[in-house]
Scaffold this active site. Structure first.
Site, PDB file in Angstrom:
ATOM      1  N   ALA A  62       0.833  -1.216   0.000  1.00  0.00           N
ATOM      2  CA  ALA A  62       0.000   0.000   0.000  1.00  0.00           C
ATOM      3  C   ALA A  62       0.860   1.256   0.000  1.00  0.00           C
ATOM      4  O   ALA A  62       1.406   1.650   1.029  1.00  0.00           O
ATOM      5  CB  ALA A  62      -0.934  -0.020   1.214  1.00  0.00           C
ATOM      6  N   GLY A 117      -0.534   9.414  -5.853  1.00  0.00           N
ATOM      7  CA  GLY A 117      -0.110   8.164  -6.444  1.00  0.00           C
ATOM      8  C   GLY A 117       1.281   8.336  -7.021  1.00  0.00           C
ATOM      9  O   GLY A 117       2.226   7.661  -6.625  1.00  0.00           O
ATOM     10  N   ARG A 131       8.229  -3.239 -11.806  1.00  0.00           N
ATOM     11  CA  ARG A 131       7.916  -2.707 -13.150  1.00  0.00           C
ATOM     12  C   ARG A 131       8.219  -3.716 -14.262  1.00  0.00           C
ATOM     13  O   ARG A 131       7.402  -3.864 -15.178  1.00  0.00           O
ATOM     14  CB  ARG A 131       8.629  -1.365 -13.377  1.00  0.00           C
ATOM     15  CG  ARG A 131       7.889  -0.235 -12.706  1.00  0.00           C
ATOM     16  CD  ARG A 131       8.563   1.110 -12.786  1.00  0.00           C
ATOM     17  NE  ARG A 131       7.751   2.084 -12.067  1.00  0.00           N
ATOM     18  CZ  ARG A 131       8.201   3.220 -11.557  1.00  0.00           C
ATOM     19  NH1 ARG A 131       9.464   3.557 -11.683  1.00  0.00           N
ATOM     20  NH2 ARG A 131       7.377   4.041 -10.916  1.00  0.00           N
ATOM     21  N   GLY A 176     -16.665  -9.386 -37.538  1.00  0.00           N
ATOM     22  CA  GLY A 176     -16.985 -10.797 -37.283  1.00  0.00           C
ATOM     23  C   GLY A 176     -18.194 -11.019 -36.398  1.00  0.00           C
ATOM     24  O   GLY A 176     -18.811 -10.079 -35.900  1.00  0.00           O
ATOM     25  N   GLU A 210       1.872   1.057 -11.127  1.00  0.00           N
ATOM     26  CA  GLU A 210       3.348   1.030 -11.028  1.00  0.00           C
ATOM     27  C   GLU A 210       3.957   2.252 -11.728  1.00  0.00           C
ATOM     28  O   GLU A 210       5.057   2.186 -12.262  1.00  0.00           O
ATOM     29  CB  GLU A 210       3.929  -0.251 -11.627  1.00  0.00           C
ATOM     30  CG  GLU A 210       3.367  -1.527 -11.083  1.00  0.00           C
ATOM     31  CD  GLU A 210       3.765  -1.814  -9.652  1.00  0.00           C
ATOM     32  OE1 GLU A 210       4.946  -1.706  -9.340  1.00  0.00           O
ATOM     33  OE2 GLU A 210       2.872  -2.137  -8.853  1.00  0.00           O
TER      34      GLU A 210
HETATM   35  C1  LIG Z   1      -6.115  -1.752 -10.915  1.00  0.00           C
HETATM   36  C2  LIG Z   1      -5.151  -0.965 -10.082  1.00  0.00           C
HETATM   37  C3  LIG Z   1      -4.360  -1.624  -9.135  1.00  0.00           C
HETATM   38  C4  LIG Z   1      -3.471  -0.895  -8.328  1.00  0.00           C
HETATM   39  N1  LIG Z   1      -2.742  -1.561  -7.376  1.00  0.00           N
HETATM   40  C5  LIG Z   1      -1.984  -0.843  -6.489  1.00  0.00           C
HETATM   41  C6  LIG Z   1      -1.326  -1.482  -5.381  1.00  0.00           C
HETATM   42  O1  LIG Z   1      -1.394  -2.711  -5.214  1.00  0.00           O
HETATM   43  N2  LIG Z   1      -0.642  -0.697  -4.509  1.00  0.00           N
HETATM   44  C7  LIG Z   1      -0.528   0.644  -4.642  1.00  0.00           C
HETATM   45  O2  LIG Z   1       0.100   1.288  -3.812  1.00  0.00           O
HETATM   46  N3  LIG Z   1      -1.127   1.294  -5.684  1.00  0.00           N
HETATM   47  C8  LIG Z   1      -1.858   0.582  -6.602  1.00  0.00           C
HETATM   48  N4  LIG Z   1      -2.492   1.225  -7.651  1.00  0.00           N
HETATM   49  C9  LIG Z   1      -2.383   2.674  -7.768  1.00  0.00           C
HETATM   50  C10 LIG Z   1      -1.543   3.131  -8.960  1.00  0.00           C
HETATM   51  O3  LIG Z   1      -0.190   2.806  -8.737  1.00  0.00           O
HETATM   52  C11 LIG Z   1      -1.785   4.647  -9.099  1.00  0.00           C
HETATM   53  O4  LIG Z   1      -3.109   4.818  -9.557  1.00  0.00           O
HETATM   54  C12 LIG Z   1      -0.806   5.284 -10.063  1.00  0.00           C
HETATM   55  O5  LIG Z   1       0.473   5.326  -9.497  1.00  0.00           O
HETATM   56  C13 LIG Z   1      -1.236   6.724 -10.428  1.00  0.00           C
HETATM   57  O6  LIG Z   1      -1.473   7.468  -9.284  1.00  0.00           O
HETATM   58  P1  LIG Z   1      -2.814   8.322  -9.118  1.00  0.00           P
HETATM   59  O7  LIG Z   1      -3.962   7.443  -9.464  1.00  0.00           O
HETATM   60  O8  LIG Z   1      -2.817   8.970  -7.774  1.00  0.00           O
HETATM   61  O9  LIG Z   1      -2.706   9.440 -10.243  1.00  0.00           O
HETATM   62  P2  LIG Z   1      -1.948  10.828 -10.122  1.00  0.00           P
HETATM   63  O10 LIG Z   1      -0.597  10.640  -9.543  1.00  0.00           O
HETATM   64  O11 LIG Z   1      -2.843  11.805  -9.434  1.00  0.00           O
HETATM   65  O12 LIG Z   1      -1.792  11.217 -11.651  1.00  0.00           O
HETATM   66  C14 LIG Z   1      -2.876  11.731 -12.422  1.00  0.00           C
HETATM   67  C15 LIG Z   1      -2.336  12.139 -13.796  1.00  0.00           C
HETATM   68  O13 LIG Z   1      -1.325  13.174 -13.647  1.00  0.00           O
HETATM   69  C16 LIG Z   1      -0.111  12.761 -14.269  1.00  0.00           C
HETATM   70  N5  LIG Z   1       1.035  13.256 -13.490  1.00  0.00           N
HETATM   71  C17 LIG Z   1       1.199  13.192 -12.129  1.00  0.00           C
HETATM   72  N6  LIG Z   1       2.380  13.750 -11.779  1.00  0.00           N
HETATM   73  C18 LIG Z   1       2.973  14.167 -12.926  1.00  0.00           C
HETATM   74  C19 LIG Z   1       4.216  14.812 -13.227  1.00  0.00           C
HETATM   75  N7  LIG Z   1       5.090  15.129 -12.266  1.00  0.00           N
HETATM   76  N8  LIG Z   1       4.485  15.079 -14.532  1.00  0.00           N
HETATM   77  C20 LIG Z   1       3.618  14.743 -15.534  1.00  0.00           C
HETATM   78  N9  LIG Z   1       2.410  14.132 -15.310  1.00  0.00           N
HETATM   79  C21 LIG Z   1       2.113  13.852 -14.025  1.00  0.00           C
HETATM   80  C22 LIG Z   1      -0.155  11.247 -14.266  1.00  0.00           C
HETATM   81  O14 LIG Z   1       0.645  10.704 -15.294  1.00  0.00           O
HETATM   82  C23 LIG Z   1      -1.639  10.987 -14.528  1.00  0.00           C
HETATM   83  O15 LIG Z   1      -1.912  11.069 -15.901  1.00  0.00           O
HETATM   84  C24 LIG Z   1      -3.357   0.515  -8.486  1.00  0.00           C
HETATM   85  C25 LIG Z   1      -4.141   1.172  -9.461  1.00  0.00           C
HETATM   86  C26 LIG Z   1      -5.027   0.461 -10.239  1.00  0.00           C
HETATM   87  C27 LIG Z   1      -5.855   1.207 -11.241  1.00  0.00           C
END
Ligand SMILES: Cc1cc2nc3c(=O)[nH]c(=O)nc-3n(C[C@H](O)[C@H](O)[C@H](O)COP(=O)(O)OP(=O)(O)OC[C@H]3O[C@@H](n4cnc5c(N)ncnc54)[C@H](O)[C@@H]3O)c2cc1C
Length: 394
Positions: A129, A136, A252, A350, A373
Site C-alpha cells: 500500500a 499516487g 515494473r 466478425g 506502477e
Molecule cells: C487496478 C489498479 C491496481 C493498483 N494496485 C496498487 C497497489 O497494489 N498498490 C498501490 O500502492 N497502488 C496501486 N495502484 C495505484 C496506482 O499505482 C496509481 O493509480 C498510479 O500510481 C497513479 O497514481 P494516481 O492514481 O494517484 O494518479 P496521479 O498521480 O494523481 O496522476 C494523475 C495524472 O497526472 C499525471 N502526473 C502526475 N504527476 C505528474 C508529473 N510530475 N508530470 C507529468 N504528469 C504527471 C499522471 O501521469 C496521470 O496522468 C493501483 C491502481 C489500479 C488502477
C-alpha cells in the site's frame, strides 16, 4: 557475452506457467471478468500448483544452477499467465507485492516471521500500500503517518487502489514518520490483517482487470509492534523511500511482462481470426494491409519482451535498473493498448465469437498498464532524469 537461450529451469518455469494459463485461467477468464468473482477452486489449484508443484521444482533447479534468477523466472511466468488472464494472475495466493520490500528491507528474522507462514500450504495473500487519494505519482507527498508511542507504531491514514488489499494476510504500508522530511520521512511497515484500527473500505468496480481485487484501506489509530518497521538492512534516512522505489524497480519489469503476455494473446488471437474467421468476400488488399500490421506487431512484441528481460536480468544481478525498468514498463504498457485496440478493430466485422469477446476484455484490461506502477508520464520522467542527470527535472 550475451546469451538469449533459456536455462533448463527458466524453460521449465515458462512451460509450466503456460500450461497453468491454458488449463486453469483461459477456461474461466470471461466468466470471472463478467461476475468480478474468482471461484475458491482456482485459488486452491494455484496454491497447489505454485507452492508445491513443478514451479517449486523449477526454483530448486534454479538454485542448483547457482545463478540468482528470481526476477527472470518471475517475468517468464508472468508473461504466460497474463496470456491466460492478467486479472487472475494478480490473485494467485502468495505474498505478491509485499515480498519485494520485505526481502530488500527486512532483517532475516523479519523475513522469516512475515514470509514463513506463506509456506504452510494454506491460502495466504500479501499486498503493498503506497497509493493514497490524490497521491499516487508523488509518493513524497504521502499523508499516512506513523508515530512511535512506547513499543508501538500508531498508523493513521487512508490508502486506495490496493491490489488484494481485502484478502491480504499482511499489507506492507508506507507511511511518513515526519511530514517535514518529505521523501526521507517515508518508511515501510508490516500491518497484519485483523489489527484493530485496520479497516478494509470500498472494493472498486473497474473497467478492466475486473476480477482483480482493488481495495481501499483505512488506518485509524492502528497500533503495530515496533519491530514491524522494515528498516533492518539500512538505517540511513533515505532507506524507506529507497524501499518504495526499489520495489518499483523490481515490480515494473513484472508489470511489463504482464503487458507483453496480454499483447501476445491479442496478437495470436487476431492472427487466428484473420486465418479462420475472416468473413467470405473480404477484399484481398485489405487483408494484406492487416497482415502487414500484424507483422509489425510481431516485431514490437519481440522488442518489448527483450526490454523486460533486460530489466529483470539486471535486477537479478543487483545492477541499478531504474531506467531500464521504466523503459520496459512504458514501452510494453503502450504496446498492449495498441495491440488490443487493433485486435478489436480488425475483428469488428466478425460474429460475436469467444475470440472477439476475449479481445474486448483484453482491450479493457490493457488500460491499467498505462497507470499502475507509475503512469506513462512518470516513466518518462524517471527515464529523463537518468538520461540527463545534469538537468533539474522536477
Ligand atoms: C487496478 C489498479 C491496481 C493498483 N494496485 C496498487 C497497489 O497494489 N498498490 C498501490 O500502492 N497502488 C496501486 N495502484 C495505484 C496506482 O499505482 C496509481 O493509480 C498510479 O500510481 C497513479 O497514481 P494516481 O492514481 O494517484 O494518479 P496521479 O498521480 O494523481 O496522476 C494523475 C495524472 O497526472 C499525471 N502526473 C502526475 N504527476 C505528474 C508529473 N510530475 N508530470 C507529468 N504528469 C504527471 C499522471 O501521469 C496521470 O496522468 C493501483 C491502481 C489500479 C488502477
Amino acid at each position: 557475452m550475451i546469451d538469449f537461450t533459456l536455462s533448463k529451469s527458466q524453460g521449465a518455469a515458462r512451460d509450466y506457467a503456460h500450461q497453468v494459463a491454458m488449463e486453469e485461467m483461459r477456461p474461466i477468464s470471461l466468466e470471472c471478468d463478467r461476475t468480478e468473482k474468482i471461484p475458491d477452486s482456482f485459488f486452491w489449484n494455484m496454491q497447489r500448483r505454485f507452492w508445491a508443484g513443478a514451479a517449486g521444482q523449477a526454483r530448486m533447479q534454479a538454485q542448483e544452477e547457482e545463478e540468482k534468477q528470481d526476477n527472470v523466472l518471475s517475468i517468464l511466468s508472468q508473461e504466460e499467465m497474463a496470456w491466460g488472464d492478467a486479472a487472475l494472475s494478480t490473485a494467485i495466493p502468495g505474498p505478491g507485492l509485499a515480498a519485494p520490500p520485505i526481502l530488500s528491507q527486512g532483517t532475516p528474522e523479519q523475513q522469516m516471521k512475515f514470509l514463513g507462514p506463506y509456506m504452510d500450504g494454506q491460502l495466504h495473500w500479501g499486498a503493498l500500500a503506497l497509493t493514497e487519494p490524490g497521491i499516487g505519482s508523488d509518493v513524497a507527498g504521502m499523508s499516512t503517518t506513523a508515530v512511535l508511542e512506547g513499543d508501538e507504531w500508531v498508523l493513521n491514514g487512508h490508502k486506495h487502489y490496493i491490489t488484494n488489499g481485502a484478502r491480504a494476510d499482511l499489507v506492507v504500508t508506507f507511511a511518513t514518520i515526519d511530514k517535514n522530511l518529505g521523501r526521507e520521512g517515508i518508511r515501510p511497515f508490516v500491518v497484519p490483517q485483523g489489527t484493530p484500527g485496520f479497516v478494509v473500505g470500498r472494493i472498486e468496480e473497474k473497467m478492466g482487470l475486473r476480477a482483480s481485487q482493488t481495495a481501499e484501506l483505512i488506518f485509524e489509530n492502528c497500533r503495530i509492534p515496533k519491530d514491524h518497521l522494515l528498516s533492518g538492512r539500512e538505517s540511513s534516512k533515505k532507506a524507506g523511500f529507497k524501499a518504495a522505489m526499489g520495489t518499483l524497480d523490481a515490480t515494473r519489469p513484472m508489470v511489463g511482462a504482464l503487458a507483453v503476455g496480454i499483447a501476445r494473446a491479442a496478437y495470436e488471437t487476431t492472427c487466428q481470426w484473420v486465418q479462420q474467421e475472416l468473413p467470405k468476400g473480404f477484399p484481398s488488399h485489405k487483408r494484406r494491409e492487416i497482415e502487414q500490421e500484424l507483422e509489425e506487431t510481431r516485431q514490437e512484441l519481440e522488442m518489448a519482451r527483450l526490454l523486460v528481460w533486460r530489466a529483470a536480468w539486471m535486477a537479478d544481478r543487483r545492477i541499478p535498473n531504474s531506467k531500464e525498468a521504466s523503459i520496459c514498463k512504458a514501452y510494453a504498457g503502450g504496446l498492449v493498448m495498441k495491440v488490443t485496440a487493433a485486435g478489436v478493430r480488425i475483428t469488428a466485422p466478425g460474429e460475436n465469437s469467444e475470440s472477439r469477446q476475449l479481445l474486448q476484455k483484453w482491450f479493457r484490461d490493457a488500460k491499467v498498464f498505462d497507470i499502475f506502477e507509475g503512469t506513462a508520464q512518470i516513466q518518462r520522467l524517471v527515464i529523463a532524469r537518468r538520461l540527463f542527470p545534469e538537468v533539474d527535472i522536477p
